[in-house]
Scaffold this motif. Structure first.
Motif, PDB file in Angstrom:
ATOM      1  N   PRO A 260     -42.926  40.172  31.573  1.00  0.00           N
ATOM      2  CA  PRO A 260     -42.621  40.756  30.274  1.00  0.00           C
ATOM      3  C   PRO A 260     -43.483  41.985  30.022  1.00  0.00           C
ATOM      4  CG  PRO A 260     -43.943  38.779  30.013  1.00  0.00           C
ATOM      5  CD  PRO A 260     -43.637  38.907  31.481  1.00  0.00           C
ATOM      6  N   VAL A 261     -42.877  42.993  29.458  1.00  0.00           N
ATOM      7  CA  VAL A 261     -43.583  44.220  29.089  1.00  0.00           C
ATOM      8  C   VAL A 261     -43.192  44.541  27.658  1.00  0.00           C
ATOM      9  CG1 VAL A 261     -43.882  46.679  29.560  1.00  0.00           C
ATOM     10  CG2 VAL A 261     -43.586  45.078  31.457  1.00  0.00           C
ATOM     11  N   SER A 262     -44.174  44.766  26.821  1.00  0.00           N
ATOM     12  CA  SER A 262     -43.925  45.068  25.418  1.00  0.00           C
ATOM     13  C   SER A 262     -43.948  46.571  25.190  1.00  0.00           C
ATOM     14  CB  SER A 262     -45.011  44.400  24.570  1.00  0.00           C
ATOM     15  OG  SER A 262     -44.935  44.850  23.236  1.00  0.00           O
TER      16      SER A 262
ATOM     17  N   ASP B  59     -24.200  39.387  30.224  1.00  0.00           N
ATOM     18  CA  ASP B  59     -23.630  38.613  29.119  1.00  0.00           C
ATOM     19  C   ASP B  59     -24.634  38.458  27.976  1.00  0.00           C
ATOM     20  OD1 ASP B  59     -21.240  38.323  30.474  1.00  0.00           O
ATOM     21  OD2 ASP B  59     -21.663  36.269  31.148  1.00  0.00           O
ATOM     22  N   VAL B  60     -25.919  38.484  28.301  1.00  0.00           N
ATOM     23  CA  VAL B  60     -26.965  38.307  27.283  1.00  0.00           C
ATOM     24  C   VAL B  60     -27.353  39.640  26.645  1.00  0.00           C
ATOM     25  CG1 VAL B  60     -29.372  37.628  26.895  1.00  0.00           C
ATOM     26  CG2 VAL B  60     -27.910  36.230  28.365  1.00  0.00           C
ATOM     27  N   VAL B  61     -27.703  40.622  27.444  1.00  0.00           N
ATOM     28  CA  VAL B  61     -28.258  41.876  26.901  1.00  0.00           C
ATOM     29  C   VAL B  61     -27.273  43.042  26.897  1.00  0.00           C
ATOM     30  CG1 VAL B  61     -30.614  41.251  27.541  1.00  0.00           C
ATOM     31  CG2 VAL B  61     -29.276  42.639  29.104  1.00  0.00           C
ATOM     32  N   GLY B  62     -26.149  42.882  27.558  1.00  0.00           N
ATOM     33  CA  GLY B  62     -25.182  43.970  27.665  1.00  0.00           C
ATOM     34  C   GLY B  62     -25.458  44.817  28.894  1.00  0.00           C
ATOM     35  N   GLU B  63     -24.420  45.258  29.534  1.00  0.00           N
ATOM     36  CA  GLU B  63     -24.533  46.054  30.760  1.00  0.00           C
ATOM     37  C   GLU B  63     -25.404  47.297  30.562  1.00  0.00           C
ATOM     38  OE1 GLU B  63     -24.207  46.634  34.641  1.00  0.00           O
ATOM     39  OE2 GLU B  63     -23.041  45.021  33.716  1.00  0.00           O
ATOM     40  N   GLU B  64     -25.295  47.889  29.377  1.00  0.00           N
ATOM     41  CA  GLU B  64     -26.047  49.116  29.097  1.00  0.00           C
ATOM     42  C   GLU B  64     -27.557  48.883  28.981  1.00  0.00           C
ATOM     43  OE1 GLU B  64     -24.940  47.256  25.183  1.00  0.00           O
ATOM     44  OE2 GLU B  64     -23.926  47.569  27.083  1.00  0.00           O
ATOM     45  N   ASN B  65     -27.977  47.638  28.907  1.00  0.00           N
ATOM     46  CA  ASN B  65     -29.398  47.306  28.783  1.00  0.00           C
ATOM     47  C   ASN B  65     -29.977  46.702  30.059  1.00  0.00           C
ATOM     48  OD1 ASN B  65     -29.803  48.167  26.060  1.00  0.00           O
ATOM     49  ND2 ASN B  65     -28.514  46.453  25.462  1.00  0.00           N
TER      50      ASN B  65
ATOM     51  N   SER C  51     -24.304  39.509  36.276  1.00  0.00           N
ATOM     52  CA  SER C  51     -23.299  39.252  35.247  1.00  0.00           C
ATOM     53  C   SER C  51     -23.847  38.345  34.146  1.00  0.00           C
ATOM     54  CB  SER C  51     -22.064  38.620  35.890  1.00  0.00           C
ATOM     55  OG  SER C  51     -21.101  38.326  34.925  1.00  0.00           O
ATOM     56  N   ALA C  52     -24.629  37.335  34.525  1.00  0.00           N
ATOM     57  CA  ALA C  52     -25.222  36.429  33.535  1.00  0.00           C
ATOM     58  C   ALA C  52     -26.173  37.184  32.614  1.00  0.00           C
ATOM     59  CB  ALA C  52     -25.944  35.278  34.240  1.00  0.00           C
ATOM     60  N   PHE C  53     -26.980  38.074  33.180  1.00  0.00           N
ATOM     61  CA  PHE C  53     -27.882  38.880  32.355  1.00  0.00           C
ATOM     62  C   PHE C  53     -27.090  39.848  31.478  1.00  0.00           C
ATOM     63  CE2 PHE C  53     -31.314  38.029  35.616  1.00  0.00           C
ATOM     64  CZ  PHE C  53     -32.109  37.267  34.766  1.00  0.00           C
TER      65      PHE C  53
ATOM     66  N   LEU D 299     -34.632  44.623  32.337  1.00  0.00           N
ATOM     67  CA  LEU D 299     -33.737  44.218  31.264  1.00  0.00           C
ATOM     68  C   LEU D 299     -34.359  44.616  29.939  1.00  0.00           C
ATOM     69  CD1 LEU D 299     -32.920  40.617  32.518  1.00  0.00           C
ATOM     70  CD2 LEU D 299     -31.701  42.719  32.997  1.00  0.00           C
ATOM     71  N   LEU D 300     -33.549  45.085  29.027  1.00  0.00           N
ATOM     72  CA  LEU D 300     -34.026  45.535  27.732  1.00  0.00           C
ATOM     73  C   LEU D 300     -33.385  44.710  26.615  1.00  0.00           C
ATOM     74  CD1 LEU D 300     -33.720  49.335  28.531  1.00  0.00           C
ATOM     75  CD2 LEU D 300     -35.808  47.955  28.571  1.00  0.00           C
ATOM     76  N   PRO D 301     -33.897  43.505  26.378  1.00  0.00           N
ATOM     77  CA  PRO D 301     -33.336  42.672  25.309  1.00  0.00           C
ATOM     78  C   PRO D 301     -33.593  43.307  23.949  1.00  0.00           C
ATOM     79  CG  PRO D 301     -35.314  41.656  26.223  1.00  0.00           C
ATOM     80  CD  PRO D 301     -35.018  42.862  27.047  1.00  0.00           C
ATOM     81  N   GLY D 302     -32.691  43.067  23.030  1.00  0.00           N
ATOM     82  CA  GLY D 302     -32.779  43.695  21.718  1.00  0.00           C
ATOM     83  C   GLY D 302     -33.397  42.844  20.636  1.00  0.00           C
ATOM     84  N   ASN D 303     -33.580  41.558  20.903  1.00  0.00           N
ATOM     85  CA  ASN D 303     -34.141  40.684  19.876  1.00  0.00           C
ATOM     86  C   ASN D 303     -34.741  39.433  20.521  1.00  0.00           C
ATOM     87  OD1 ASN D 303     -31.960  38.735  20.270  1.00  0.00           O
ATOM     88  ND2 ASN D 303     -30.667  40.202  19.163  1.00  0.00           N
ATOM     89  N   THR D 304     -35.346  38.606  19.712  1.00  0.00           N
ATOM     90  CA  THR D 304     -36.023  37.406  20.201  1.00  0.00           C
ATOM     91  C   THR D 304     -35.068  36.454  20.920  1.00  0.00           C
ATOM     92  OG1 THR D 304     -37.611  37.587  18.395  1.00  0.00           O
ATOM     93  CG2 THR D 304     -37.500  35.465  19.524  1.00  0.00           C
ATOM     94  N   ALA D 305     -33.872  36.289  20.384  1.00  0.00           N
ATOM     95  CA  ALA D 305     -32.898  35.386  21.007  1.00  0.00           C
ATOM     96  C   ALA D 305     -32.535  35.860  22.411  1.00  0.00           C
ATOM     97  CB  ALA D 305     -31.647  35.272  20.134  1.00  0.00           C
ATOM     98  N   GLU D 306     -32.396  37.166  22.585  1.00  0.00           N
ATOM     99  CA  GLU D 306     -32.077  37.696  23.917  1.00  0.00           C
ATOM    100  C   GLU D 306     -33.253  37.516  24.873  1.00  0.00           C
ATOM    101  OE1 GLU D 306     -30.608  41.716  23.678  1.00  0.00           O
ATOM    102  OE2 GLU D 306     -28.805  41.103  22.584  1.00  0.00           O
TER     103      GLU D 306
END
Length: 80
Positions: free
Chosen positions: A63-65, A13-19, A9-11, A39-46
């Motif tokens: 981390p994987v780029s 809240d950050v990246v969205g369930e779909e990510n 749930s904490a993750f 997890l697939l963050p969408g930006n640097t803040a995530e």
């Protein structure tokens, strides 16, 4: 290994369930399947928030780029 409900749930809240991918069949496309989730963050803040949560919950992360992954060597292409 599955993520605890509160950690998931904490993750989310950050990246969205779909990510968040925790389906073992789908995770095979992400190099290894011994992770609890991808997890697939969408930006640097995530990305920063995900790393902070990993540290908070003492979870290892890798981390994987989607960009260059060390295959490119400037010396090899730019030598004179």
């Amino acid at each position: 290994m599955a993520l605890d409900k509160d950690i998931h749930s904490a993750f989310a809240d950050v990246v969205g369930e779909e990510n968040i991918c925790d389906d073992p069949v789908m995770m095979a496309a992400y190099f290894k399947t011994d992770f609890a989730a991808v997890l697939l963050p969408g930006n640097t803040a995530e990305v920063q928030a995900v790393v902070k949560l990993c540290n908070k919950f003492k979870l290892p992360f890798r981390p994987v780029s989607t960009g260059w992954t060390g295959v490119f060597t400037p010396a090899a292409c730019c030598s004179t």
